[in-house]
Design an enzyme around this catalytic site. Structure first.
Site, PDB file in Angstrom:
ATOM      1  N   TRP A 459      15.888  -8.256  -5.870  1.00 10.80           N
ATOM      2  CA  TRP A 459      14.387  -7.135  -5.879  1.00 10.80           C
ATOM      3  C   TRP A 459      13.385  -7.623  -7.491  1.00 10.80           C
ATOM      4  O   TRP A 459      12.572  -8.112  -7.245  1.00 10.80           O
ATOM      5  CB  TRP A 459      15.607  -6.279  -6.206  1.00 10.80           C
ATOM      6  CG  TRP A 459      14.287  -4.980  -6.881  1.00 10.80           C
ATOM      7  CD1 TRP A 459      13.260  -4.240  -5.734  1.00 10.80           C
ATOM      8  CD2 TRP A 459      13.872  -4.453  -7.684  1.00 10.80           C
ATOM      9  NE1 TRP A 459      12.468  -3.590  -6.770  1.00 10.80           N
ATOM     10  CE2 TRP A 459      12.263  -3.747  -7.982  1.00 10.80           C
ATOM     11  CE3 TRP A 459      14.011  -4.704  -9.444  1.00 10.80           C
ATOM     12  CZ2 TRP A 459      12.399  -2.890  -9.020  1.00 10.80           C
ATOM     13  CZ3 TRP A 459      13.728  -4.351 -10.447  1.00 10.80           C
ATOM     14  CH2 TRP A 459      12.601  -3.458 -10.691  1.00 10.80           C
ATOM     15  N   HIS A 460      14.550  -8.029  -8.372  1.00 12.16           N
ATOM     16  CA  HIS A 460      13.658  -8.526  -9.475  1.00 12.16           C
ATOM     17  C   HIS A 460      13.121 -10.544  -9.324  1.00 12.16           C
ATOM     18  O   HIS A 460      12.171 -10.350  -9.482  1.00 12.16           O
ATOM     19  CB  HIS A 460      15.153  -9.313 -10.557  1.00 12.16           C
ATOM     20  CG  HIS A 460      15.164  -7.819 -11.211  1.00 12.16           C
ATOM     21  ND1 HIS A 460      15.661  -6.846 -10.853  1.00 12.16           N
ATOM     22  CD2 HIS A 460      14.666  -7.426 -12.599  1.00 12.16           C
ATOM     23  CE1 HIS A 460      16.407  -5.827 -11.703  1.00 12.16           C
ATOM     24  NE2 HIS A 460      15.805  -6.246 -12.967  1.00 12.16           N
ATOM     25  N   ASP A 461      13.847 -11.527  -8.415  1.00  6.64           N
ATOM     26  CA  ASP A 461      12.909 -12.384  -8.560  1.00  6.64           C
ATOM     27  C   ASP A 461      13.135 -12.679  -7.341  1.00  6.64           C
ATOM     28  O   ASP A 461      15.249 -12.815  -7.129  1.00  6.64           O
ATOM     29  CB  ASP A 461      13.381 -13.444  -9.151  1.00  6.64           C
ATOM     30  CG  ASP A 461      12.435 -14.649  -9.506  1.00  6.64           C
ATOM     31  OD1 ASP A 461      11.790 -14.489  -8.717  1.00  6.64           O
ATOM     32  OD2 ASP A 461      12.713 -15.433 -10.493  1.00  6.64           O
TER      33      ASP A 461
END
Length: 575
Positions: A459-461
């Site tokens: 989700w972050h990267d």
């Protein structure tokens, strides 16, 4: 009425003792559920009937710890300042990343995320002022019903994303509409599909994030050359897909809350006022409509960066707005302003991000490299804390009470589990509700934790670096879970050595957490290899590790006592 997450507790009742009026624990923000219970009267306290341990602050042990703090903390501040001076041999390797700052000083404005917020702060203040003025005038002149207020929010939100993203706002509206229609498919209310649908919905929306990233937010010109003119007006924030992951979580929240509402829909129920009840209590079926969905997903104060509210919580609060005292709003604003000044002071004196990005650490000792890593983590904490508190302050001024994201300072954590409860708390609450508990929670902790941090990393990267971070965090949580089961306070707490053994465990936890976060958010795998090589293959590295571990041992004991002080005051922040 639910207890408010006030930055500073309101004026205490006259019946409280002096100890309850001002205390070191007031530096940490309060949250719903960490209730400050009224103390027993003075006669009971003086009789010594309380079963809570006596404070250790005035003991010889903690006086020695105080001396350690007086020596070590200034060293931790001076080392990064010295590394940032023009007289340092590596200065000219990172000077090109510095900008002109305040009072003739250079400033390290090289972090893209904070630079974007910093450079757009005036525009954000203007936008928030316009929204709050519009909302206030509408409330005074119309005295709107909850439905009317949600329609106003939806209308303002639509206009706002057009201003922010230009014609790309059409892409956002299309994605929102498709997700809404998908979430409302009636077949989902039946059979096996109903059980697995939350997971399917999350995977599908993660797929949307992947496509957004791969196609860089899409281009109209890629569909047809004649549409290329729409790419010219991109708005104030052209890269809309960068912050869309927050909106994605709201889309999922609506879909799953709607699915679960069909399982426990109770007519004529009372309006919940407690945070937990607002989250878990389903709304009447007619409230899961497109206007409410649009207002929720694009709610101006929280649209860009959160904090993240669930759909149920958002709509319940529009029905019964939380009474937030003016003093609480002012106190929260003062906290935010102080955070800004702290960040600016760090960036004007410690050029840690520039050093990290340019890898200008040639010849630095293990202690110096460790301080580069540590202060980068502090900057990461501050650069997230400042926007989150700005947007939460905006919501508070609008009468909406979203969860607090950052509870404790990044340097006030010894538990891996506690750290993730206090860091990006609204995100953690979302993950627990929609992933951790449905997968099995503590009954299936290994699988649930692995899935959670895999999701968090992706989700972050969408990169291997963040995936490695997620798996490292999952791995590092396991020793603490085992220790909590085997080495319990109930069995061993009466032994004099128990507290010290726990402190050693806390030191190990801190080192593991720092390693994982340095890999994920600061140095990456390559930079972490360099640091570990310096720490483990040189005499100076081993010497520093022993010294640092002793300092962390002292710090963990102080953290223990800080939480004991919270317990003495009836506070349980659960982290």
């Amino acid at each position: 009425m639910s207890e408010l997450p006030l930055p500073v507790p309101s004026t205490p009742s006259p019946t409280l003792t002096y100890r309850d009026k001002l205390n070191i624990t007031d530096f940490t923000i309060n949250i719903p559920g960490s209730k400050v219970r009224q103390r027993e009267d003075a006669s009971t306290s003086s009789s010594g009937t309380s079963d809570k341990p006596r404070p250790r602050w005035d003991t010889l042990e903690f006086r020695l710890y105080g001396v350690v703090f007086l020596v070590v903390v200034p060293m931790m501040i001076w080392v990064p300042i010295r590394l940032s001076l023009p007289s340092h041999p590596n200065y000219y390797n990172f000077e090109y990343r510095l900008s002109e700052g305040w009072f003739g000083h250079k400033v390290d404005n090289s972090d893209a995320q904070y630079r974007t917020f910093r450079s757009n702060l005036t525009a954000l203040l203007s936008l928030s002022s316009v929204y709050l003025a519009t909302s206030s005038m509408f409330s005074r002149l119309v005295k709107p019903t909850p439905k009317q207020r949600l329609k106003l929010i939806a209308a303002f939100s639509t206009a706002m994303i057009v201003l922010l993203h230009g014609f790309s706002s059409l892409k956002i509206l299309v994605i929102l509409f498709l997700n809404y229609r998908l979430s409302k498919i009636r077949i989902l209310n039946e059979g096996f599909l109903k059980k697995v649908w939350p997971g399917i919905l999350i995977v599908l929306n993660m797929g949307v994030l992947f496509l957004n990233d791969r196609h860089q937010g899409y281009r109209f010109g890629e569909l047809h050359a004649a549409l290329g003119t729409f790419d010219k007006w991109e708005g104030m924030l052209p890269r809309w897909h960068i912050s869309f992951n927050i909106t994605m979580m709201r889309m999922v929240s609506f879909g799953i809350d709607y699915l679960w509402s069909n399982q426990n829909d109770i007519p004529n129920q009372e309006v919940p006022t407690d945070y937990r009840k607002r989250v878990t209590t389903s709304l009447p079926s007619e409230d899961y409509n497109f206007i409410n969905y649009l207002a929720y997903c694009l709610y101006p104060p929280l649209y860009i960066a959160g904090p993240i509210m669930t759909f149920n919580d958002f709509v319940w609060q529009t029905r019964n707005p939380t009474n937030i005292p003016v003093k609480a709003k002012i106190s929260y604003g003062v906290r935010w302003a102080f955070s800004i000044l702290t960040m600016e002071s760090v960036l004007h004196t410690m050029y840690m991000v520039a050093i990290k990005d340019s890898k200008a650490w040639l010849g630095d000792s293990p202690a110096e490299m460790s301080m580069i890593g540590f202060w980068n983590l502090v900057i990461v904490w501050l650069k997230l804390l400042i926007p989150w508190r700005f947007f939460r302050l905006w919501a508070l001024l609008d009468g909406m009470d979203p969860p607090e994201n950052m509870i404790r300072c990044v340097a006030n954590n010894y538990s891996t589990l506690g750290f993730w409860r206090s860091w990006h708390r609204s995100y953690n609450l979302w993950v627990v509700r929609y992933i951790y508990i449905p997968v099995g929670g503590s009954k299936n902790a290994v699988l649930a934790t692995g899935l959670v941090f895999t999701f968090v990393a992706l989700w972050h990267d969408l990169s291997f670096k963040l995936l490695a971070w997620g798996w490292l965090v999952s791995l590092f949580i396991l020793p603490e879970l085992v220790a909590r089961k085997v080495f319990t306070e109930k069995s061993y707490g009466n032994n004099w050595w128990y507290r010290h053994v726990c402190a050693i465990g806390g030191v190990i936890n801190v080192l593991l957490m720092m390693s994982a976060n340095l890999v994920g958010f600061v140095l990456g795998l390559d930079g972490m290899k360099v640091l570990l090589n310096e720490l483990t293959t040189t005499v100076s590295g081993w010497t520093f590790m022993i010294f640092a571990s002793c300092c962390l041992f002292v710090a963990v004991h102080v953290m223990f006592e800080y939480r004991e002080e919270e317990k003495r005051r009836g506070i349980d922040r659960r982290c």
